[in-house]
Enzyme design. Structure first.
Site, PDB file in Angstrom:
ATOM      1  CG  ASN A  10      -3.222   2.505   2.384  1.00 38.23           C
ATOM      2  OD1 ASN A  10      -2.486   2.435   1.395  1.00 38.23           O
ATOM      3  ND2 ASN A  10      -4.531   2.294   2.310  1.00 38.23           N
ATOM      4  CE  LYS A  12      -6.029   5.564   1.558  1.00 39.83           C
ATOM      5  NZ  LYS A  12      -7.346   6.137   1.777  1.00 39.83           N
ATOM      6  CG  HIS A 102      -8.405   0.253   1.603  1.00 40.22           C
ATOM      7  ND1 HIS A 102      -9.181   1.213   0.997  1.00 40.22           N
ATOM      8  CD2 HIS A 102      -7.764   0.872   2.630  1.00 40.22           C
ATOM      9  CE1 HIS A 102      -9.015   2.364   1.649  1.00 40.22           C
ATOM     10  NE2 HIS A 102      -8.163   2.186   2.635  1.00 40.22           N
ATOM     11  CD  GLU A 104      -9.132   4.379  -0.807  1.00 44.81           C
ATOM     12  OE1 GLU A 104      -7.972   4.000  -1.058  1.00 44.81           O
ATOM     13  OE2 GLU A 104      -9.391   5.273   0.034  1.00 44.81           O
ATOM     14  CD  GLU A 174      -8.895   1.959   6.668  1.00 46.57           C
ATOM     15  OE1 GLU A 174      -8.006   2.735   7.038  1.00 46.57           O
ATOM     16  OE2 GLU A 174      -9.026   1.584   5.488  1.00 46.57           O
ATOM     17  N   GLY A 180     -10.446   9.881   4.234  1.00 45.04           N
ATOM     18  CA  GLY A 180     -10.091  11.004   3.373  1.00 45.04           C
ATOM     19  C   GLY A 180     -11.027  12.190   3.468  1.00 45.04           C
ATOM     20  CB  SER A 220     -10.030  11.502   9.010  1.00 45.09           C
ATOM     21  OG  SER A 220     -10.564  11.619   7.703  1.00 45.09           O
ATOM     22  N   GLY A 241      -3.955   7.027   6.337  1.00 42.23           N
ATOM     23  CA  GLY A 241      -3.828   7.342   4.919  1.00 42.23           C
ATOM     24  C   GLY A 241      -3.063   8.634   4.725  1.00 42.23           C
TER      25      GLY A 241
END
Ligand code: 13P
Length: 258
Positions: A10, A12, A102, A104, A174, A180, A220, A241
């Site tokens: 991903n 992003k 997701h 986010e 996730e 992150g 991560s 990510g």
């Protein structure tokens, strides 16, 4: 049942078109020695503006080892929805998978479980595969409601889908606190939650469907963590990510999943 592993990157909101082409070519180049049948399902998810360029790079190579995903979609077919992309539009650009729900998107763009469900239906109706994300916050984990929260997200995301549709879908667990942050969820704990998700699918559908659906871990993921993660009974791959933005780390993760 043996499930084919999946490694999805991903990207992003990163990479201009040329960066996307370079990264796509780099990933394919790094996998050139490996027989396609030995590879996991390798997926990259660029931003909307790079999908066309990445798809062209994939087509030009023609090796068929890397597949394309979008990071989001809208569930309506067309109309006055300024700024949105339909599933058909993304399919037309070469996407075979679409990431939905997701954390986010849930956190910054108000994506709800109901929207995730509508998107999943639209994606499956167009013959694409949804990658349905779920995950708990640190507060939820500390309050001891992780399983309850995840089970609720999954139950709502899958509402009214058929067993066949669910069997070919992908779920990504996730934990938000692992995204992150460099703090990977312990592999045995990630496996426990993923087995719990599989049980939810079994109780909503049947054992076959639960055995078929691929469930990934994300948060991560690094080259150093992938082997231990893949060694778990229920983890079928990774949604990556940061480490998917570099050819080296992403290809090491792909190879680590073999
Ligand atoms: P990181 O691998 O950067 O933690 O991101 C995980 C993620 O959100 C993938 O969708």
């Amino acid at each position: 049942m043996s499930r084919r592993p999946v490694i999805a990157g991903n990207w992003k909101m990163h990479n201009l078109q040329q960066d996307a082409v370079d990264l796509t070519n780099g990933v394919m180049q790094s996998l050139r020695e490996i027989d396609k049948a030995a590879l996991p399902e390798v997926i990259i998810a660029p931003t909307f503006t790079s999908l066309y360029a990445a798809n062209k790079a994939l087509k030009d190579c023609g090796c068929g080892k890397v597949r394309l995903a979008a990071q989001n979609c809208y569930y309506e077919e067309k109309g006055a929805f300024t700024g949105e992309c339909s599933v058909q539009m993304l399919k037309d650009t070469g996407c075979e998978y679409i990431i939905i729900g997701h954390s986010e998107r849930r956190q910054y763009f108000g994506e709800t479980d109901e929207m995730v469900n509508k998107k999943a239906k639209a994606i499956l109706a167009n013959g694409l595969v949804p990658i349905i994300c779920c995950g708990e916050s640190l507060e939820q984990r500390e309050a001891g409601v992780t399983d309850y929260h995840i089970a609720s997200q999954i139950t709502k995301a899958l509402r009214d889908l058929t067993a066949q549709e669910v069997a070919k879908s992908i779920i990504a667990y996730e934990p938000i606190w692992a995204i992150g942050t460099g703090k990977t969820c312990d592999s045995t704990e990630a496996n426990r939650v993923i087995a719990m998700i599989r049980n939810v699918v079994k109780s909503l559908y049947d054992a076959n469907t639960a055995d078929s659906i691929r469930i990934l871990y994300g948060g991560s993921v690094k080259p150093e963590t992938i082997k231990e993660q893949m060694a778990q009974s229920d983890i079928d791959g990774a949604l990556v990510g940061g480490a998917s933005l570099k050819v080296d780390s992403f290809s090491q993760i792909v190879k680590g999943a073999m």
